[in-house]
Design a protein around this motif. Structure first.
Motif, PDB file in Angstrom:
ATOM      1  N   GLY A  56     -66.045   3.633  -6.212  1.00 63.36           N
ATOM      2  CA  GLY A  56     -66.007   4.225  -4.883  1.00 63.36           C
ATOM      3  C   GLY A  56     -65.737   5.717  -4.924  1.00 63.36           C
ATOM      4  N   LEU A  57     -66.291   6.398  -3.937  1.00 69.86           N
ATOM      5  CA  LEU A  57     -66.167   7.849  -3.868  1.00 69.86           C
ATOM      6  C   LEU A  57     -64.714   8.292  -3.732  1.00 69.86           C
ATOM      7  CD1 LEU A  57     -67.464  10.670  -3.601  1.00 69.86           C
ATOM      8  CD2 LEU A  57     -67.636  10.232  -1.141  1.00 69.86           C
ATOM      9  N   THR A  58     -63.942   7.556  -2.932  1.00 67.75           N
ATOM     10  CA  THR A  58     -62.553   7.950  -2.704  1.00 67.75           C
ATOM     11  C   THR A  58     -61.772   8.003  -3.998  1.00 67.75           C
ATOM     12  OG1 THR A  58     -62.602   6.970  -0.501  1.00 67.75           O
ATOM     13  CG2 THR A  58     -60.437   7.411  -1.452  1.00 67.75           C
ATOM     14  N   TYR A  59     -61.911   6.962  -4.820  1.00 70.06           N
ATOM     15  CA  TYR A  59     -61.166   6.931  -6.079  1.00 70.06           C
ATOM     16  C   TYR A  59     -61.617   8.045  -7.019  1.00 70.06           C
ATOM     17  CZ  TYR A  59     -59.339   2.457  -4.533  1.00 70.06           C
ATOM     18  OH  TYR A  59     -58.712   1.480  -3.821  1.00 70.06           O
ATOM     19  N   CYS A  60     -62.920   8.307  -7.055  1.00 73.33           N
ATOM     20  CA  CYS A  60     -63.417   9.392  -7.913  1.00 73.33           C
ATOM     21  C   CYS A  60     -62.863  10.744  -7.466  1.00 73.33           C
ATOM     22  CB  CYS A  60     -64.940   9.408  -7.914  1.00 73.33           C
ATOM     23  SG  CYS A  60     -65.671   8.033  -8.825  1.00 73.33           S
ATOM     24  N   LEU A  61     -62.757  10.945  -6.154  1.00 69.60           N
ATOM     25  CA  LEU A  61     -62.186  12.195  -5.654  1.00 69.60           C
ATOM     26  C   LEU A  61     -60.709  12.310  -6.028  1.00 69.60           C
ATOM     27  CD1 LEU A  61     -63.817  12.386  -2.114  1.00 69.60           C
ATOM     28  CD2 LEU A  61     -64.352  13.802  -4.096  1.00 69.60           C
ATOM     29  N   ILE A  62     -60.000  11.180  -5.981  1.00 68.10           N
ATOM     30  CA  ILE A  62     -58.594  11.186  -6.387  1.00 68.10           C
ATOM     31  C   ILE A  62     -58.480  11.555  -7.859  1.00 68.10           C
ATOM     32  CG2 ILE A  62     -56.573   9.705  -6.784  1.00 68.10           C
ATOM     33  CD1 ILE A  62     -57.415   8.163  -4.251  1.00 68.10           C
ATOM     34  N   HIS A  63     -59.325  10.945  -8.688  1.00 68.61           N
ATOM     35  CA  HIS A  63     -59.292  11.255 -10.118  1.00 68.61           C
ATOM     36  C   HIS A  63     -59.608  12.732 -10.368  1.00 68.61           C
ATOM     37  CE1 HIS A  63     -60.532   6.773 -10.757  1.00 68.61           C
ATOM     38  NE2 HIS A  63     -59.277   6.904 -10.408  1.00 68.61           N
ATOM     39  N   ALA A  64     -60.616  13.255  -9.669  1.00 70.84           N
ATOM     40  CA  ALA A  64     -60.995  14.656  -9.846  1.00 70.84           C
ATOM     41  C   ALA A  64     -59.850  15.589  -9.461  1.00 70.84           C
ATOM     42  CB  ALA A  64     -62.245  14.981  -9.016  1.00 70.84           C
ATOM     43  N   SER A  65     -59.141  15.248  -8.390  1.00 69.57           N
ATOM     44  CA  SER A  65     -58.027  16.096  -7.959  1.00 69.57           C
ATOM     45  C   SER A  65     -56.892  16.050  -8.975  1.00 69.57           C
ATOM     46  CB  SER A  65     -57.532  15.671  -6.572  1.00 69.57           C
ATOM     47  OG  SER A  65     -56.942  14.389  -6.613  1.00 69.57           O
ATOM     48  N   MET A  66     -56.668  14.886  -9.600  1.00 72.12           N
ATOM     49  CA  MET A  66     -55.623  14.776 -10.615  1.00 72.12           C
ATOM     50  C   MET A  66     -55.949  15.629 -11.838  1.00 72.12           C
ATOM     51  SD  MET A  66     -54.960  10.660 -10.334  1.00 72.12           S
ATOM     52  CE  MET A  66     -53.741  10.603 -11.648  1.00 72.12           C
ATOM     53  N   VAL A  67     -57.201  15.567 -12.269  1.00 72.10           N
ATOM     54  CA  VAL A  67     -57.620  16.356 -13.434  1.00 72.10           C
ATOM     55  C   VAL A  67     -57.549  17.843 -13.128  1.00 72.10           C
ATOM     56  CG1 VAL A  67     -59.553  16.909 -14.957  1.00 72.10           C
ATOM     57  CG2 VAL A  67     -59.067  14.520 -14.371  1.00 72.10           C
ATOM     58  N   SER A  68     -58.050  18.248 -11.951  1.00 70.54           N
ATOM     59  CA  SER A  68     -58.052  19.680 -11.605  1.00 70.54           C
ATOM     60  C   SER A  68     -56.632  20.217 -11.475  1.00 70.54           C
ATOM     61  CB  SER A  68     -58.834  19.913 -10.311  1.00 70.54           C
ATOM     62  OG  SER A  68     -58.231  19.248  -9.218  1.00 70.54           O
ATOM     63  N   ALA A  69     -55.694  19.366 -11.012  1.00 66.44           N
ATOM     64  CA  ALA A  69     -54.305  19.818 -10.892  1.00 66.44           C
ATOM     65  C   ALA A  69     -53.714  20.138 -12.258  1.00 66.44           C
ATOM     66  CB  ALA A  69     -53.467  18.738 -10.199  1.00 66.44           C
ATOM     67  N   VAL A  70     -54.029  19.314 -13.259  1.00 74.13           N
ATOM     68  CA  VAL A  70     -53.536  19.574 -14.617  1.00 74.13           C
ATOM     69  C   VAL A  70     -54.202  20.818 -15.194  1.00 74.13           C
ATOM     70  CG1 VAL A  70     -53.374  18.675 -16.967  1.00 74.13           C
ATOM     71  CG2 VAL A  70     -53.059  17.140 -15.020  1.00 74.13           C
ATOM     72  N   LEU A  71     -55.501  20.946 -15.008  1.00 71.96           N
ATOM     73  CA  LEU A  71     -56.217  22.088 -15.570  1.00 71.96           C
ATOM     74  C   LEU A  71     -55.799  23.405 -14.931  1.00 71.96           C
ATOM     75  CD1 LEU A  71     -59.815  20.631 -16.051  1.00 71.96           C
ATOM     76  CD2 LEU A  71     -58.116  21.107 -17.807  1.00 71.96           C
ATOM     77  N   ARG A  72     -55.481  23.373 -13.642  1.00 69.50           N
ATOM     78  CA  ARG A  72     -55.032  24.613 -12.985  1.00 69.50           C
ATOM     79  C   ARG A  72     -53.758  25.135 -13.637  1.00 69.50           C
ATOM     80  NH1 ARG A  72     -56.603  22.181  -8.085  1.00 69.50           N
ATOM     81  NH2 ARG A  72     -54.461  21.482  -7.706  1.00 69.50           N
ATOM     82  N   GLU A  73     -52.916  24.229 -14.093  1.00 71.35           N
ATOM     83  CA  GLU A  73     -51.669  24.642 -14.753  1.00 71.35           C
ATOM     84  C   GLU A  73     -51.912  25.133 -16.168  1.00 71.35           C
ATOM     85  OE1 GLU A  73     -48.541  24.886 -13.514  1.00 71.35           O
ATOM     86  OE2 GLU A  73     -49.545  24.539 -11.579  1.00 71.35           O
TER      87      GLU A  73
END
Length: 399
Positions: free
Chosen positions: A377-394
């Motif tokens: 589902g799109l919602t879960y993929c968006l959640i995963h993407a936000s988790m990865v981007s949060a780590v990479l931003r740091e």
């Protein structure tokens, strides 16, 4: 709002939208298959067909589950001739067909068959015989007026305090049931029992009641509790199960607690199922096997063996890295990824980092099944993407 849009077409919409976004960003797209990933002094070396190797510090694997080979299905791939859901158009309109599964993909496949004017007998069969619950559209006034449901007893903190390595019955019935029932008391007694692992003898009758109740407020109150209250807890619950407990969930109707309850369908889909049932479609629970016969197949369930000419497997793939292509083979051989028994890669549930040694490889989507279980589902993929981007931003700081 009532129009049926196949998920493949929805997916193509997002692919097209993504291409437009890439055109306006500093992103280089290499339309070649990655054949190998290995460690290098600077991080990782990525090799693609006909391209110079590319060294990088970070890799995000967002490959999804691989498409079934040709028209073969993944779960029943050892049964010659079983079709995957995307190949349902190969079924002649007047042929008898068995649909394996009663979830969203199975219902979508039924809708496509009926849209194409299918006239042959249809049998739908699954382990528990239950269809997804009905949800209200997000633009419905009753949805807009409803405050998101908040769990007060069954929270992430409460789940974190439970022992690790529990079996399914101990986790759900001993630990979670009292908490969930306390939170959902307003929805009526026995709510946890209604979403438990039991199969139903008449999934169509259960669906008829759900569709009939659609115009009352009860349907959305249930939906609100599950979507807003319970869905965010799935990863925490999944992580408390032992390996044996996870395998127990995967192989039993307990999976409905995760799948069907978290993935409801629009009322129009429910009505299509009921129309097909009234037109003669058979629905079975207790599915045990799909057997090849000289004239086609049989769907073997408790007390029944239904003969059909074609079978469409709508149960979905449980992606095994070891069965993937050269890229995944190289990732396993280099020790960058570790295969999880439930499918996908072992990863940290909070960061989705999969390379335990280097820490520079992230997974998302279907590959996160190991830690989050719910991955479609799109919602879960968006959640995963936000988790990865949060780590990479740091980690990735501009000079």
């Amino acid at each position: 709002p009532g129009d049926f849009v196949p998920r493949r077409r929805v997916g193509q919409f997002f692919v097209d939208a993504g291409k437009k976004a890439v055109d306006h960003a500093a992103i280089k797209v290499v339309p070649k298959a990655v054949t190998k990933v290995s460690r290098s002094q600077g991080g990782y070396l990525v090799e693609a067909e006909g391209e110079e190797p590319c060294e990088c510090s970070w890799i995000v694997l967002a490959t999804g589950a691989p498409a079934a080979s040709g028209s073969r299905a993944a779960r029943f791939g050892d049964v010659e001739g079983v079709l995957c859901a995307d190949a349902s158009n190969e079924v002649p309109r007047d042929a008898s067909v068995g649909i394996v599964g009663t979830g969203l993909t199975a219902v979508d496949t039924l809708r496509l068959l009926r849209l194409r004017g299918h006239t042959g007998p249809i049998v739908m069969a699954s382990r528990n015989g239950r269809f997804p619950p009905i949800h209200r559209p997000h633009f419905d006034p009753s949805v807009l007026a409803e405050a998101p449901f908040q769990m007060k007893q069954c929270t992430a903190a409460a789940i974190a305090s439970l022992p690790d390595g529990l079996d399914a019955n101990e986790l759900f019935m001993t630990h979670l049931k009292p908490l969930v029932e306390a939170d959902l008391a307003e929805l009526g007694p026995g709510f946890m029992d209604s979403i438990g692992p039991q199969a139903v003898t008449d999934g169509v009758a259960e669906l008829e009641k759900t569709v009939a109740d659609y115009d009352t407020g009860e349907t959305f109150r249930w939906q609100s509790a599950v979507v807003f209250g319970m869905a965010p807890l799935v990863a925490h619950v999944w992580g408390k199960l032992s390996e044996a407990g996870q395998k127990e969930v995967l192989g039993s109707p307990w999976a409905r607690v995760f799948h069907n309850c978290m993935n409801p369908m629009p009322v129009e889909s429910g009505k299509v199922v009921l129309e097909a049932s009234r037109a003669g479609m058979t629905v079975r629970s207790g599915l045990k096997a799909v057997t090849r016969t000289p004239s086609g197949f049989t769907l073997d369930s408790e007390g029944n063996s239904d003969p059909v000419q074609h079978v469409v497997d709508c149960t979905g793939a449980e992606f095994r890295l070891s069965q993937g292509g050269p890229m995944f083979q190289s990732l396993l051989e280099a020790g960058i990824l570790t295969e999880h028994h439930a499918g996908g890669a072992v990863c940290h549930p909070g960061t989705l980092q999969a390379d335990q040694a280097g820490g520079g490889v992230f997974v998302m989507g279907h590959l996160v099944r190991s830690a989050h279980y719910m991955t479609s589902g799109l919602t879960y993929c968006l959640i995963h993407a936000s988790m990865v981007s949060a780590v990479l931003r740091e980690k990735v700081k501009a000079p």
